[in-house]
Design an enzyme around this catalytic site. Structure first.
Site, short mmCIF file in Angstrom:
data_model
loop_
_atom_site.label_atom_id
_atom_site.label_comp_id
_atom_site.label_asym_id
_atom_site.label_seq_id
_atom_site.Cartn_x
_atom_site.Cartn_y
_atom_site.Cartn_z
N HIS A 73 -5.17 -14.15 -27.88
CA HIS A 73 -4.94 -14.82 -29.16
C HIS A 73 -6.20 -14.74 -30.02
CE1 HIS A 73 -1.32 -17.55 -28.21
NE2 HIS A 73 -1.39 -16.62 -27.27
N GLU A 107 -9.03 -16.50 -26.11
CA GLU A 107 -9.17 -16.76 -27.54
C GLU A 107 -10.37 -15.99 -28.06
OE1 GLU A 107 -7.16 -18.26 -29.55
OE2 GLU A 107 -5.96 -19.62 -28.32
#
Length: 186
Positions: free
Chosen positions: A55, A131
């Site tokens: 992500h 992330e």
């Protein structure tokens, strides 16, 4: 995994408007999230040793991982493997760190509709959301590229990806041994 949604400019939702990162709860809705159902069917066929859901975070200036500590089946073996993986990755890539990120979820409190949690629980494997920032990366030594006006560039992201694969290769023997031992017990 999201060609129809991507074509429409959606980051996480398919053409039906379903957030594919939150469509993994059993039973998966095959009508609204056929992408998830097909991927899960294939995972059931071949097995899963490790899942990384990549992500981008819009606000946190760091590269970090959100692990699967909150799933009910998270045990000491997976905790040790996760810790080893994080340490290896931090050695290979100075941008990765474990001090900044999302709060950890308590055991048994994970949202099992999230891909990483659903897969970690279903396959008893190591799973995480990686992330990466849309902004520059801060480390304990300041900005990773001090004075850089480039921010988190595609080149830096690609170099990180290569380092990430190296950490997976280091962890893979332990991950596979765990799965083989569990399969032998069945």
């Amino acid at each position: 995994m999201n060609p129809d949604g991507s074509w429409r400019g959606h980051l996480r939702t398919n053409a039906a408007g379903v957030n594919l990162n939150r469509a993994w709860k059993e039973p998966v809705d095959r009508e609204e999230a056929p992408e998830v159902a097909l991927v899960l069917d294939y995972m059931d066929e071949v097995g899963v040793d490790f899942l990384c859901d990549v992500h981008g975070d819009e606000a946190i200036p760091a590269v970090f991982a959100a692990g699967c500590e909150g799933v009910p089946s998270f045990d000491d073996t997976r905790a040790e493997m996760q810790s080893r993986f994080y340490k290896t990755l931090a050695m290979m890539c100075p941008e990765f760190q474990t001090t900044v990120g999302y709060p950890r979820t308590g055991k048994g409190k994970a949202n099992l509709s999230l891909a990483k949690n659903a897969i970690a629980e279903r396959f008893q494997c190591l799973a995480m959301t990686l992330e990466m920032p849309f902004i520059d990366v801060k480390t304990e030594h300041g900005l990773y590229a001090a004075g850089s006006i480039d921010g988190w560039t595609p080149q830096r992201s690609a170099a990180f990806g290569a380092d990430y694969l190296g950490a997976i290769l280091d962890a893979l023997p332990a991950l596979r041994a765990k799965r083989e031992a569990e399969d032998a017990d069945k």
